[in-house]
Scaffold this motif. Structure first.
Motif, PDB file in Angstrom:
ATOM      1  N   ASN A 121     -88.277 -26.220 -14.478  1.00  0.00           N
ATOM      2  CA  ASN A 121     -88.151 -25.218 -15.543  1.00  0.00           C
ATOM      3  C   ASN A 121     -86.683 -25.089 -15.948  1.00  0.00           C
ATOM      4  OD1 ASN A 121     -88.278 -23.095 -17.300  1.00  0.00           O
ATOM      5  ND2 ASN A 121     -89.475 -21.753 -15.956  1.00  0.00           N
ATOM      6  N   GLY A 122     -86.318 -25.790 -17.025  1.00  0.00           N
ATOM      7  CA  GLY A 122     -84.947 -25.730 -17.510  1.00  0.00           C
ATOM      8  C   GLY A 122     -84.599 -24.423 -18.186  1.00  0.00           C
ATOM      9  N   LEU A 123     -85.618 -23.608 -18.481  1.00  0.00           N
ATOM     10  CA  LEU A 123     -85.371 -22.325 -19.140  1.00  0.00           C
ATOM     11  C   LEU A 123     -84.695 -21.347 -18.190  1.00  0.00           C
ATOM     12  CD1 LEU A 123     -88.807 -21.987 -20.995  1.00  0.00           C
ATOM     13  CD2 LEU A 123     -86.640 -22.856 -21.917  1.00  0.00           C
ATOM     14  N   ASP A 124     -85.195 -21.279 -16.948  1.00  0.00           N
ATOM     15  CA  ASP A 124     -84.572 -20.368 -15.980  1.00  0.00           C
ATOM     16  C   ASP A 124     -84.004 -21.106 -14.768  1.00  0.00           C
ATOM     17  OD1 ASP A 124     -86.778 -21.084 -14.518  1.00  0.00           O
ATOM     18  OD2 ASP A 124     -87.693 -19.092 -14.484  1.00  0.00           O
ATOM     19  N   LYS A 125     -83.939 -22.443 -14.884  1.00  0.00           N
ATOM     20  CA  LYS A 125     -83.326 -23.285 -13.841  1.00  0.00           C
ATOM     21  C   LYS A 125     -84.005 -23.085 -12.488  1.00  0.00           C
ATOM     22  CE  LYS A 125     -80.234 -24.728 -16.799  1.00  0.00           C
ATOM     23  NZ  LYS A 125     -80.865 -24.200 -18.020  1.00  0.00           N
ATOM     24  N   ILE A 184     -92.301 -20.672  -6.450  1.00  0.00           N
ATOM     25  CA  ILE A 184     -91.131 -20.831  -7.310  1.00  0.00           C
ATOM     26  C   ILE A 184     -89.862 -20.851  -6.467  1.00  0.00           C
ATOM     27  CG2 ILE A 184     -89.812 -19.848  -9.232  1.00  0.00           C
ATOM     28  CD1 ILE A 184     -92.385 -18.501 -10.173  1.00  0.00           C
ATOM     29  N   PHE A 185     -89.074 -21.891  -6.653  1.00  0.00           N
ATOM     30  CA  PHE A 185     -87.760 -21.992  -6.015  1.00  0.00           C
ATOM     31  C   PHE A 185     -86.698 -21.716  -7.080  1.00  0.00           C
ATOM     32  CE2 PHE A 185     -90.548 -24.846  -3.597  1.00  0.00           C
ATOM     33  CZ  PHE A 185     -90.367 -24.340  -2.309  1.00  0.00           C
ATOM     34  N   ASN A 186     -86.061 -20.575  -6.975  1.00  0.00           N
ATOM     35  CA  ASN A 186     -85.051 -20.209  -7.970  1.00  0.00           C
ATOM     36  C   ASN A 186     -83.737 -19.768  -7.333  1.00  0.00           C
ATOM     37  OD1 ASN A 186     -85.864 -17.782  -6.922  1.00  0.00           O
ATOM     38  ND2 ASN A 186     -86.752 -16.987  -8.819  1.00  0.00           N
ATOM     39  N   ASP A 187     -83.527 -20.198  -6.087  1.00  0.00           N
ATOM     40  CA  ASP A 187     -82.267 -19.911  -5.419  1.00  0.00           C
ATOM     41  C   ASP A 187     -81.107 -20.519  -6.221  1.00  0.00           C
ATOM     42  OD1 ASP A 187     -81.022 -19.087  -2.575  1.00  0.00           O
ATOM     43  OD2 ASP A 187     -80.095 -20.948  -3.247  1.00  0.00           O
ATOM     44  N   ARG A 188     -79.948 -19.946  -6.085  1.00  0.00           N
ATOM     45  CA  ARG A 188     -78.786 -20.397  -6.853  1.00  0.00           C
ATOM     46  C   ARG A 188     -78.514 -21.890  -6.654  1.00  0.00           C
ATOM     47  NH1 ARG A 188     -73.327 -17.344  -5.476  1.00  0.00           N
ATOM     48  NH2 ARG A 188     -73.781 -18.388  -3.485  1.00  0.00           N
ATOM     49  N   GLY A 189     -78.794 -22.402  -5.446  1.00  0.00           N
ATOM     50  CA  GLY A 189     -78.496 -23.805  -5.164  1.00  0.00           C
ATOM     51  C   GLY A 189     -79.313 -24.785  -5.979  1.00  0.00           C
ATOM     52  N   ILE A 190     -80.516 -24.404  -6.403  1.00  0.00           N
ATOM     53  CA  ILE A 190     -81.378 -25.332  -7.138  1.00  0.00           C
ATOM     54  C   ILE A 190     -80.909 -25.520  -8.571  1.00  0.00           C
ATOM     55  CG2 ILE A 190     -83.078 -23.731  -8.109  1.00  0.00           C
ATOM     56  CD1 ILE A 190     -83.801 -27.091  -6.367  1.00  0.00           C
ATOM     57  N   LYS A 191     -80.073 -24.632  -9.072  1.00  0.00           N
ATOM     58  CA  LYS A 191     -79.665 -24.686 -10.479  1.00  0.00           C
ATOM     59  C   LYS A 191     -78.814 -25.918 -10.783  1.00  0.00           C
ATOM     60  CE  LYS A 191     -79.980 -19.659 -10.829  1.00  0.00           C
ATOM     61  NZ  LYS A 191     -81.362 -19.744 -11.327  1.00  0.00           N
ATOM     62  N   ARG A 192     -78.216 -26.515  -9.746  1.00  0.00           N
ATOM     63  CA  ARG A 192     -77.439 -27.732  -9.957  1.00  0.00           C
ATOM     64  C   ARG A 192     -78.298 -28.896 -10.438  1.00  0.00           C
ATOM     65  NH1 ARG A 192     -75.641 -30.080  -5.733  1.00  0.00           N
ATOM     66  NH2 ARG A 192     -76.750 -28.869  -4.147  1.00  0.00           N
ATOM     67  N   LEU A 193     -79.607 -28.819 -10.182  1.00  0.00           N
ATOM     68  CA  LEU A 193     -80.508 -29.874 -10.624  1.00  0.00           C
ATOM     69  C   LEU A 193     -80.446 -30.071 -12.139  1.00  0.00           C
ATOM     70  CD1 LEU A 193     -82.841 -31.872  -9.938  1.00  0.00           C
ATOM     71  CD2 LEU A 193     -84.419 -29.939 -10.166  1.00  0.00           C
ATOM     72  N   PHE A 194     -80.028 -29.046 -12.857  1.00  0.00           N
ATOM     73  CA  PHE A 194     -80.055 -29.070 -14.330  1.00  0.00           C
ATOM     74  C   PHE A 194     -78.666 -29.265 -14.938  1.00  0.00           C
ATOM     75  CE2 PHE A 194     -83.515 -26.600 -12.583  1.00  0.00           C
ATOM     76  CZ  PHE A 194     -84.628 -27.081 -13.259  1.00  0.00           C
ATOM     77  N   ASP A 195     -77.715 -29.811 -14.175  1.00  0.00           N
ATOM     78  CA  ASP A 195     -76.332 -29.917 -14.659  1.00  0.00           C
ATOM     79  C   ASP A 195     -76.002 -31.266 -15.291  1.00  0.00           C
ATOM     80  OD1 ASP A 195     -76.116 -31.657 -12.526  1.00  0.00           O
ATOM     81  OD2 ASP A 195     -74.691 -30.442 -11.378  1.00  0.00           O
ATOM     82  N   SER A 196     -77.011 -32.067 -15.630  1.00  0.00           N
ATOM     83  CA  SER A 196     -76.868 -33.367 -16.293  1.00  0.00           C
ATOM     84  C   SER A 196     -76.350 -34.470 -15.376  1.00  0.00           C
ATOM     85  CB  SER A 196     -75.947 -33.268 -17.522  1.00  0.00           C
ATOM     86  OG  SER A 196     -76.495 -32.392 -18.482  1.00  0.00           O
ATOM     87  N   GLU A 197     -76.260 -34.207 -14.067  1.00  0.00           N
ATOM     88  CA  GLU A 197     -75.822 -35.223 -13.104  1.00  0.00           C
ATOM     89  C   GLU A 197     -77.029 -35.721 -12.300  1.00  0.00           C
ATOM     90  OE1 GLU A 197     -72.817 -36.420 -13.073  1.00  0.00           O
ATOM     91  OE2 GLU A 197     -72.052 -34.979 -14.553  1.00  0.00           O
ATOM     92  N   TRP A 198     -76.798 -36.792 -11.520  1.00  0.00           N
ATOM     93  CA  TRP A 198     -77.853 -37.332 -10.674  1.00  0.00           C
ATOM     94  C   TRP A 198     -78.066 -36.425  -9.454  1.00  0.00           C
ATOM     95  CZ3 TRP A 198     -81.281 -40.953 -11.705  1.00  0.00           C
ATOM     96  CH2 TRP A 198     -81.009 -41.894 -12.708  1.00  0.00           C
ATOM     97  N   HIS A 199     -79.344 -36.201  -9.114  1.00  0.00           N
ATOM     98  CA  HIS A 199     -79.681 -35.394  -7.941  1.00  0.00           C
ATOM     99  C   HIS A 199     -80.961 -35.922  -7.294  1.00  0.00           C
ATOM    100  CE1 HIS A 199     -76.643 -32.335  -8.649  1.00  0.00           C
ATOM    101  NE2 HIS A 199     -76.992 -32.317  -9.923  1.00  0.00           N
ATOM    102  N   GLN A 200     -81.078 -35.625  -6.021  1.00  0.00           N
ATOM    103  CA  GLN A 200     -82.330 -35.919  -5.318  1.00  0.00           C
ATOM    104  C   GLN A 200     -83.038 -34.604  -4.992  1.00  0.00           C
ATOM    105  OE1 GLN A 200     -83.190 -36.641  -1.036  1.00  0.00           O
ATOM    106  NE2 GLN A 200     -83.235 -38.801  -1.624  1.00  0.00           N
ATOM    107  N   LEU A 201     -84.253 -34.465  -5.490  1.00  0.00           N
ATOM    108  CA  LEU A 201     -85.102 -33.309  -5.193  1.00  0.00           C
ATOM    109  C   LEU A 201     -86.102 -33.725  -4.123  1.00  0.00           C
ATOM    110  CD1 LEU A 201     -86.207 -30.427  -5.875  1.00  0.00           C
ATOM    111  CD2 LEU A 201     -87.712 -31.563  -7.531  1.00  0.00           C
TER     112      LEU A 201
END
Length: 440
Positions: free
Chosen positions: A320-324, A343-360
């Protein structure tokens, strides 16, 4: 008159839905550990070193690990062999076709006493018990679980080789300190990390109940090995969904990595039966290495979703890119098909939406789920028990929520590991920030 008869016959032949045939064909089918087609034989040590109290604990353990299967003529059939000097057939394979009957029969097994002829018992099961199966269709899996607390007084190697030659999967469960690791390994299939289990004593054998259930389930629903891994079972979704064939290859997270650019014109849809023919295990690890660029990182998309015939989300990972946030969806009841969302909405998960490569990474267990980003634990939440999925629906990748449009993302890895312990081995080493820390 002849024309009318001919027309009626043609209608009957070519319009089966008018005959009601589709009532059977259109019914969705559940698949999972409980519905797997197994011939399962327990070979339990009844020698004098066990004793009656511990033998009763062993029987209780058998009952508990069998409860996860649907005992029936169509699904799992169970047999039990007790052995000491000679093997004794306690429960013929497939004699009891309900869990209640089987549990009652296991509870009435009497203790033998005597020496420990494990090899003879394995050979007896191979030559007499497994061939006695009277299914109309052969079982998909033939599994033997050998439970012993001491060194065998006969040769187990030849017996195990013969069993494996008959496509029988051998698990070896050792109890106590009289067992030898080399003997258990020689009995069991490879790798030992999967097919050999230990318990300190019969009082603590319940501690390996979940592990045994999981391994039996993996054997039932996860026969495939992920290419390029050392006997790791699971689903390589990049290839199974033909993403590596359909999508454009682009530079991945590192110079040595290749990723795939999903275009809006690309439809990544397949039947659930083709991808997860036997359903999903109760525990698994879902891993995705991806990059969400703008404007995709402001959208709400299903990275993966498994839909039933009536459109219910049975398994989905939503970004969910709307609320990261990241949303995990599964079903909690087999009758009403109720969805549960975590729903995982901890502050740490918001980096997933920063346009960089990540592993979920999501570690899913029967009653809890843990979310990781770049091998760092983000959040842990509780889950209600998940039921087997229906497999006559479809599976899709990178779709807008509640829509059929494909969302353009870059994806490098998309896997589902059947062994939950694989979570510890997926260390996000393809992510530069993680690699740079390792080097330091």
């Amino acid at each position: 008159m002849k024309k009318w008869i001919l027309g009626s016959v043609l209608t009957w032949m070519f319009l089966p839905h008018l005959r009601g045939d589709n009532l059977v064909e259109d019914v969705d089918v559940q698949a999972g550990c409980s519905t797997a087609s197994n011939d399962l034989v327990y070979i339990i040590d009844g020698s004098s070193s066990v004793g009656t109290p511990d033998f009763d604990l062993a029987k209780r353990w058998l009952v508990n690990i069998t409860r996860g299967f649907d005992v029936s003529s169509r699904h799992t059939q169970v047999g039990v062999v007790q052995y000491s000097d000679t093997p004794r057939l306690e429960i013929p394979l497939g004699k009891h076709l309900s869990s209640q009957e089987l549990v009652g029969a296991i509870n009435t097994i009497g203790y033998l006493g005597g020496n420990t002829q494990t090899g003879r018992a394995i050979k007896f099961a191979t030559q007499h018990v497994f061939p006695s199966s009277n299914r109309t269709q052969p079982a998909r899996n033939r599994i033997a679980v050998v439970l012993t607390d001491g060194r065998s007084q006969d040769d187990v190697v030849d017996a195990a080789v013969e069993a494996k030659a008959q496509n029988i999967i051998l698990f070896a469960v050792g109890v106590g300190n009289e067992i030898t690791n080399s003997e258990l390994v020689s009995m069991a299939n490879n790798p030992p990390s999967t097919y050999v289990l230990y318990a300190e004593d019969y009082s603590s054998i319940a501690n390996i109940r979940d592990a045994m259930e999981q391994k039996l389930c993996e054997e039932s629903v996860c026969p495939m090995q992920i290419p390029g891994t050392a006997n790791v079972k699971g689903f390589e979704l990049l290839s199974r969904m033909q993403i590596d064939m359909k999508a454009k290859k682009v530079q991945g997270s590192l110079m040595s990595e290749t990723s795939y650019l999903l275009s809006p014109r690309l439809d990544l849809t397949d039947s659930t039966r083709a991808i997860f023919p036997e359903g999903l295990p109760p525990s698994y690890v879902f891993v995705a290495t991806l990059r969400l660029k703008s404007p995709t990182n402001h959208l709400k998309l299903d990275l993966i979703r498994v839909l039933s015939q009536d459109g219910l989300k049975q398994f989905a990972v939503t970004l969910n890119g709307l609320d990261k946030s990241v949303i995990f969806t599964s079903t909690t009841t087999s009758v009403n098909k109720k969805e549960q969302c975590v729903i995982f909405n901890d502050r740490g998960i918001k980096r997933l939406f920063d346009s960089e490569w990540h592993q979920l990474k999501l570690l899913v267990k029967p009653r809890r789920i843990i979310c990781y980003l770049d091998d760092m634990q983000i959040e842990e939440q509780l889950l209600e028990p998940v039921f087997p999925i229906y497999i006559k629906g479809k599976i899709q990748v990178a779709k807008k929520v509640k829509m059929e449009a494909t969302v353009p993302i870059e994806i490098q890895k998309l896997r589902l590991y059947c062994d939950p312990e694989q979570s510890e081995k997926e260390t996000a080493c393809e992510i530069y920030s993680v690699v740079s820390v390792m080097i330091l």
